[in-house]
Design a protein around this motif. Structure first.
Motif: not given
Length: 238
Positions: A2-14, A73-88
């Motif tokens: 994929p060109d994107i992914a959604i990352v959960n920083i706290d649970k180390r999930e994608v 609710g598995h990600w409720a209150g966790d740090r989450v971000l979307i990354v893509d192929e252009y982020c670096g």
């Protein structure tokens, strides 16, 4: 890949958008309603009720092995971000605590590749809201809360009344799209990348001084997100 992914920083999930069946690119994922589906990762049932287990139906991914579904609710209150192929690089986009959890990985790797190769792949709850839903009723006002900055946005400001179905929507853009736009899926400059979000009812925030109602601003942010994605509006039947 994929060109994107959604990352959960706290649970180390994608969340891999291809593996979940939503497509390869950002616009494709939005058009295939991925933001609406992933809203359930942040939602709390009303009145302290327990979240139901994830759906036992596992969709066959477009590539790779099926990812395990997680509960509502598995990600409720966790740090989450979307990354893509252009982020670096990973080091330039991910917190150091996440980088240090994978000492064998190269922090100069592309952040998308790092996330997809190092983090645990999960799938969304697969929840289908009932018409008379006791866990997520339509007679409450639902809000998105930003725990990092202590503000919330009301669904009766973000979503037309005829489209609201509890925290979900019958059609159009909803709370999931709003979170999506804030964590890196929008280009409007209002992203709260890596912030902590959840979806709950208004009673969890009203009369509490630490929470600020930003519904008016949020309505503008969601409108901008819609305009940026006007070519997928037809897919949402808005």
């Amino acid at each position: 890949m994929p060109d994107i992914a959604i990352v959960n920083i706290d649970k180390r999930e994608v969340l891999d958008s291809v593996q979940t069946g939503h497509g390869y690119k950002m616009k494709e994922a939005i058009g295939n309603r991925m933001p609406l589906d992933f809203m359930w990762l942040f939602a709390h049932p009303v009145d302290g009720q327990a979240a139901p287990p994830p759906s036992s139906v596992v969709a066959q991914p477009w590539y790779g092995s099926p990812a395990s579904r997680v509960p509502i609710g598995h990600w409720a209150g966790d740090r989450v971000l979307i990354v893509d192929e252009y982020c670096g690089t990973a080091s330039g986009n991910l917190p150091q605590d996440l980088i240090h959890a994978y000492p064998a990985a190269d922090p100069q790797d592309d952040v998308l590749q790092f996330a997809l190769s190092q983090l645990k792949h999960v799938d969304m709850p697969g929840y289908e809201r009932a018409e008379d839903d006791k866990l997520f009723p339509s007679d409450r006002i639902w809000i998105v809360r930003n725990h990092t900055e202590k503000w919330f946005a009301r669904d009766d400001a973000l979503v037309n009344a005829k489209h609201r179905k509890g925290p979900d929507v019958g059609t159009g853009f909803g709370l999931g799209d709003f979170i999506w736009s804030q964590i890196g899926g929008g280009m409007n400059g209002n992203e709260c990348i890596g912030h902590r979000f959840d979806v709950t009812t208004l009673d969890k925030a009203k009369d509490k001084e630490e929470w600020k109602d930003e519904s008016a601003k949020a309505t503008g942010w969601l409108y901008e997100f819609r305009m940026e994605n006007d070519d997928v509006v037809d897919c949402y039947d808005y």
